[in-house]
Design an enzyme around this catalytic site. Structure first.
Site, PDB file in Angstrom:
ATOM      1  N   LYS A 173     -46.018   0.947   4.911  1.00 42.05           N
ATOM      2  CA  LYS A 173     -46.116  -0.110   3.910  1.00 42.05           C
ATOM      3  C   LYS A 173     -44.753  -0.704   3.552  1.00 42.05           C
ATOM      4  O   LYS A 173     -44.622  -1.434   2.590  1.00 42.05           O
ATOM      5  CB  LYS A 173     -46.829   0.443   2.666  1.00 42.05           C
ATOM      6  CG  LYS A 173     -48.265   0.880   3.006  1.00 42.05           C
ATOM      7  CD  LYS A 173     -49.133   1.064   1.789  1.00 42.05           C
ATOM      8  CE  LYS A 173     -49.021   2.446   1.228  1.00 42.05           C
ATOM      9  NZ  LYS A 173     -49.921   2.630   0.059  1.00 42.05           N
TER      10      LYS A 173
ATOM     11  N   PRO B 129     -52.291  -4.445  -0.827  1.00 44.52           N
ATOM     12  CA  PRO B 129     -51.362  -4.322   0.309  1.00 44.52           C
ATOM     13  C   PRO B 129     -51.384  -2.916   0.911  1.00 44.52           C
ATOM     14  O   PRO B 129     -50.925  -1.968   0.315  1.00 44.52           O
ATOM     15  CB  PRO B 129     -49.992  -4.618  -0.310  1.00 44.52           C
ATOM     16  CG  PRO B 129     -50.282  -5.321  -1.589  1.00 44.52           C
ATOM     17  CD  PRO B 129     -51.595  -4.766  -2.069  1.00 44.52           C
ATOM     18  N   GLU B 130     -51.979  -2.811   2.082  1.00 46.52           N
ATOM     19  CA  GLU B 130     -51.926  -1.553   2.824  1.00 46.52           C
ATOM     20  C   GLU B 130     -51.248  -1.860   4.153  1.00 46.52           C
ATOM     21  O   GLU B 130     -50.684  -2.934   4.327  1.00 46.52           O
ATOM     22  CB  GLU B 130     -53.340  -0.985   2.973  1.00 46.52           C
ATOM     23  CG  GLU B 130     -53.965  -0.790   1.594  1.00 46.52           C
ATOM     24  CD  GLU B 130     -55.189   0.105   1.541  1.00 46.52           C
ATOM     25  OE1 GLU B 130     -55.346   0.921   2.458  1.00 46.52           O
ATOM     26  OE2 GLU B 130     -55.960  -0.015   0.582  1.00 46.52           O
TER      27      GLU B 130
ATOM     28  N   ASN C  27     -55.376   3.015  -0.830  1.00 45.77           N
ATOM     29  CA  ASN C  27     -56.594   3.486  -1.479  1.00 45.77           C
ATOM     30  C   ASN C  27     -57.874   2.922  -0.854  1.00 45.77           C
ATOM     31  O   ASN C  27     -58.876   3.606  -0.737  1.00 45.77           O
ATOM     32  CB  ASN C  27     -56.526   3.146  -2.964  1.00 45.77           C
ATOM     33  CG  ASN C  27     -57.240   4.175  -3.804  1.00 45.77           C
ATOM     34  OD1 ASN C  27     -57.458   5.300  -3.351  1.00 45.77           O
ATOM     35  ND2 ASN C  27     -57.627   3.792  -4.995  1.00 45.77           N
TER      36      ASN C  27
END
Ligand SMILES: [Zn+2]
Length: 263
Positions: free
Chosen positions: A51, A2-3, A169
């Site tokens: 986010k 989840p970004e 990431n």
């Protein structure tokens, strides 16, 4: 992972399922909200900020509230039709259920679940830098915030949501590969911060509206990234084995040839 794009997509799913609806019931399975009942409340809208997910509601007295949640690494919201089986995740991961006559929204493994007056939203998201997928995206401000910490590594700086909100990431690793910059490069030595920020925004924006996160344009399994998740596999550009190492609290992936160290 989840970004910002995943959270944006999730906000859209919730918006389509619930916006304008009067809730017929709710079921919070977290201690801090166990006694909360949103029956009779109306969902105004669902939005994302970096986010963070913000579900905005009005209580029966027309006061405005925000149900905040964060997906971190493993959270998810799903919308189901009434009577449909909740098949996305195991039931023990359910943290909240919101019901309307037309849809059921189920939140799995959510973090930082909180119900606050909408006027106090900034207390939860006010620290965030410009939102890459926000209507008010401000690339100059993101560059300014990054540049304010010249000795920090660019790999850590891109993940710091106070600089810019939405990069996780995966996008961090991919952006730095595409820019030819080692993740350990200090911010002051990054050749073109504005170009780096602009590329991050384009990569996230390209994945709005789909759940497969691709930075290569390829959607088939195994082809969606240049370096992320590809330790020891050949670089798609030069054939060198992709490396994986800790950087701060997160692992990072990079090509030692395409992303030389700079000082
Ligand atoms: Zn390479």
């Amino acid at each position: 992972m989840p970004e910002g794009d995943t959270v944006w997509n999730t906000a859209r799913v919730l918006h389509r399922a619930l916006a304008g609806a009067r809730l017929t019931g709710s079921d919070f399975r977290v201690p801090q909200l166990a006694a909360t009942d949103l029956a009779g409340w109306t969902v105004r809208e669902s939005a994302s900020r970096g986010k963070h997910l913000l579900l905005r509601l009005d209580d029966p007295g027309a006061r405005s509230w925000t149900l905040h949640s964060h997906l971190r690494m493993d959270g998810a919201w799903r919308a189901y039709a009434p009577g449909e089986r909740w098949s996305a995740r195991p039931a023990h991961l359910i943290r909240v259920v919101l019901r309307s006559s037309a849809a059921v929204a189920v939140g799995y493994h959510l973090h930082e679940l909180a119900l606050i007056p909408t006027a106090e939203e900034e207390s939860l998201v006010g620290h965030l830098g410009p939102d890459l997928l926000g209507a008010d995206w401000a690339p100059d401000e993101a560059v300014r915030r990054l540049a304010a910490h010249p000795e920090q590594s660019i790999g850590e700086a891109l993940l710091d949501q106070r600089n810019l909100a939405g990069v996780g990431n995966l996008y961090k690793c991919e952006v730095l590969f595409l820019r030819g910059v080692s993740p350990w490069t200090p911010v002051r030595a990054v050749p073109d911060l504005a170009g780096t920020v602009a590329l991050a925004q384009r990569l996230l924006a390209a994945n709005r509206g789909r759940w497969t996160q691709s930075t290569t344009g390829v959607l088939r399994r195994g082809g969606t990234s240049y370096v992320y998740g590809r330790r020891a596999q050949p670089c798609r550009r030069c054939g060198t084995a992709i490396r994986k190492e800790e950087l701060g609290e997160r692992v990072t992936y990079w090509c030692p040839v395409c992303q030389p160290e700079r000082e």
